[in-house]
Design an enzyme around this catalytic site. Sequence first.
Site, PDB file in Angstrom:
ATOM      1  CD  GLU A 146      -2.581  -1.104   2.677  1.00 58.67           C
ATOM      2  OE1 GLU A 146      -2.831  -0.053   3.310  1.00 58.67           O
ATOM      3  OE2 GLU A 146      -2.844  -2.231   3.104  1.00 58.67           O
ATOM      4  CB  CYS A 167       6.210  -5.672   9.100  1.00 61.71           C
ATOM      5  SG  CYS A 167       7.388  -4.865  10.209  1.00 61.71           S
ATOM      6  CG  HIS A 192       4.725   3.688  19.532  1.00 60.88           C
ATOM      7  ND1 HIS A 192       4.387   4.902  18.978  1.00 60.88           N
ATOM      8  CD2 HIS A 192       4.935   2.854  18.469  1.00 60.88           C
ATOM      9  CE1 HIS A 192       4.390   4.809  17.647  1.00 60.88           C
ATOM     10  NE2 HIS A 192       4.728   3.579  17.315  1.00 60.88           N
ATOM     11  CG  ASN A 247      -6.055   3.638  12.128  1.00 57.95           C
ATOM     12  OD1 ASN A 247      -7.260   3.465  12.238  1.00 57.95           O
ATOM     13  ND2 ASN A 247      -5.485   3.933  10.991  1.00 57.95           N
ATOM     14  CB  CYS A 263       0.212   1.542   5.516  1.00 53.40           C
ATOM     15  SG  CYS A 263       0.345   2.532   4.042  1.00 53.40           S
TER      16      CYS A 263
HETATM   17  N1  SAH Z   1       8.367   0.117  10.772  1.00 54.60           N
HETATM   18  C1  SAH Z   1       8.447   1.545  10.800  1.00 54.60           C
HETATM   19  C2  SAH Z   1       7.553   2.258   9.812  1.00 54.60           C
HETATM   20  C3  SAH Z   1       6.177   1.727   9.568  1.00 54.60           C
HETATM   21  S1  SAH Z   1       4.890   2.073  10.700  1.00 54.60           S
HETATM   22  C4  SAH Z   1       8.190   2.048  12.198  1.00 54.60           C
HETATM   23  O1  SAH Z   1       7.882   1.250  13.056  1.00 54.60           O
HETATM   24  O2  SAH Z   1       8.360   3.235  12.431  1.00 54.60           O
HETATM   25  C5  SAH Z   1       4.612   3.799  10.660  1.00 54.60           C
HETATM   26  C6  SAH Z   1       4.095   4.329  11.999  1.00 54.60           C
HETATM   27  O3  SAH Z   1       2.736   3.918  12.233  1.00 54.60           O
HETATM   28  C7  SAH Z   1       4.899   3.821  13.184  1.00 54.60           C
HETATM   29  O4  SAH Z   1       5.110   4.862  14.104  1.00 54.60           O
HETATM   30  C8  SAH Z   1       3.969   2.767  13.755  1.00 54.60           C
HETATM   31  O5  SAH Z   1       4.274   2.454  15.068  1.00 54.60           O
HETATM   32  C9  SAH Z   1       2.627   3.409  13.549  1.00 54.60           C
HETATM   33  N2  SAH Z   1       1.489   2.516  13.632  1.00 54.60           N
HETATM   34  C10 SAH Z   1       1.403   1.225  13.288  1.00 54.60           C
HETATM   35  N3  SAH Z   1       0.169   0.741  13.533  1.00 54.60           N
HETATM   36  C11 SAH Z   1      -0.543   1.764  14.032  1.00 54.60           C
HETATM   37  C12 SAH Z   1      -1.884   1.895  14.465  1.00 54.60           C
HETATM   38  N4  SAH Z   1      -2.741   0.856  14.452  1.00 54.60           N
HETATM   39  N5  SAH Z   1      -2.270   3.111  14.924  1.00 54.60           N
HETATM   40  C13 SAH Z   1      -1.427   4.166  14.933  1.00 54.60           C
HETATM   41  N6  SAH Z   1      -0.158   4.093  14.538  1.00 54.60           N
HETATM   42  C14 SAH Z   1       0.284   2.914  14.087  1.00 54.60           C
END
Ligand code: SAH
Length: 357
Positions: free
Chosen positions: A95, A115, A219, A301, A344
């Site tokens: 995506e 991933c 986080h 999300n 995504c």
């Molecule tokens: N692997 C990388 C980039 C991809 S995720 C990373 O971890 O940074 C991009 C961002 O979206 C990251 O900060 C991730 O923690 C966050 N993310 C993933 N799932 C999420 C969700 N359900 N709600 C909000 N943020 C989310």
Amino acid sequence: MDALTPQPELLSLLPEELEQLFLSIGEAKYRAKQVFPQLHRGLSPREMTSLGKALQEKVLQNASWHLPTVEKKLVSAIDGTVKYLFGLADGHCVESVVMKYEHGNTICISSQVGCRMGCKFCASTIGGKVRDLTPGELLGQVIAAQKDMGERISNIVMMGIGEPLDNYDNVIKFLHLVNHKDGINIGYRHISLSTCGLVDRMADLAKENLPITLSISLHAPDDETRSTIMPINRRWGVAELLGACRSYYAQTGRRISFEYTLIARKNDSVEQARKLAQVLNSHLRTKSEGMPIHVNLIPVNEVAETEFRRSGRDAIAAFARVLESKGIRATVRRKLGADINASCGQLRRESMQTAKG
Ligand code: SAH
């Protein structure tokens, strides 16, 4: 070329590699100068009239070409955000999301099919990692989106499916390709890379000397909380990660931004906000000057398969206030594409489930 050597992918080649390819098939190397810009505009070799029919075929006998295909496209009626499900040459999908801002279009691209980092709140990790994306597939997302929309994309964030630093070499090559002046030519300062915290690779990245922006998915302020939601934290804890951030800043002079996904009753208390301010300030601002710190607060999300729920509006505001009071800039991420579920990972999951029936 023998049958066992995989064919080079045209979109993965730097101009000098493209020159080598032309030389290796007995053609003049100036051809590379003709072909590189056209490839990066999304043309297939068969559309390159300057090559002529015979050379078009010869190129395709010796190299492969595939631009991600638009399998699905959702456009937000609220803010124009566009979400693509792109098909790759082997049938896998990733995506990308294009967000429209006043300063231009930003694309969020995927770095892997799936991933393997295992963050508990994330949809992309549910089926594990299938494979890395090639440099050409990383680039192809930008080219295909730009071609489909008929608009220039000026900024890139690597925040889609996958962990970019877990696909290090291909990502670095992609950065060189997308920055190339004869291609898409997006400045490094307009590119952000987000990582869950692969400390060893952060040290490598600092040495690449690319002035991109690094984002850290933090986080949680402490190991206990972070390890329950992000398995990578058991390898490199919060202190090591922030130590790596400090080194990165010292080496590159590029400030790092932090992502903090707010999850109700998990990491969103005022106590945790205080702790967060304390660890960030103590690691990154030991001297009076220190690194300016910016935290992006992202209400989680909600993913169908997980039990994590969004924090309430008041909890989010209170969290931000605590950070601000300790000298840390905090912004709550505006949600774009709310009507198309623009984060995504979820579209790919849906399409996999549909395919399974
Ligand atoms: N692997 C990388 C980039 C991809 S995720 C990373 O971890 O940074 C991009 C961002 O979206 C990251 O900060 C991730 O923690 C966050 N993310 C993933 N799932 C999420 C969700 N359900 N709600 C909000 N943020 C989310």
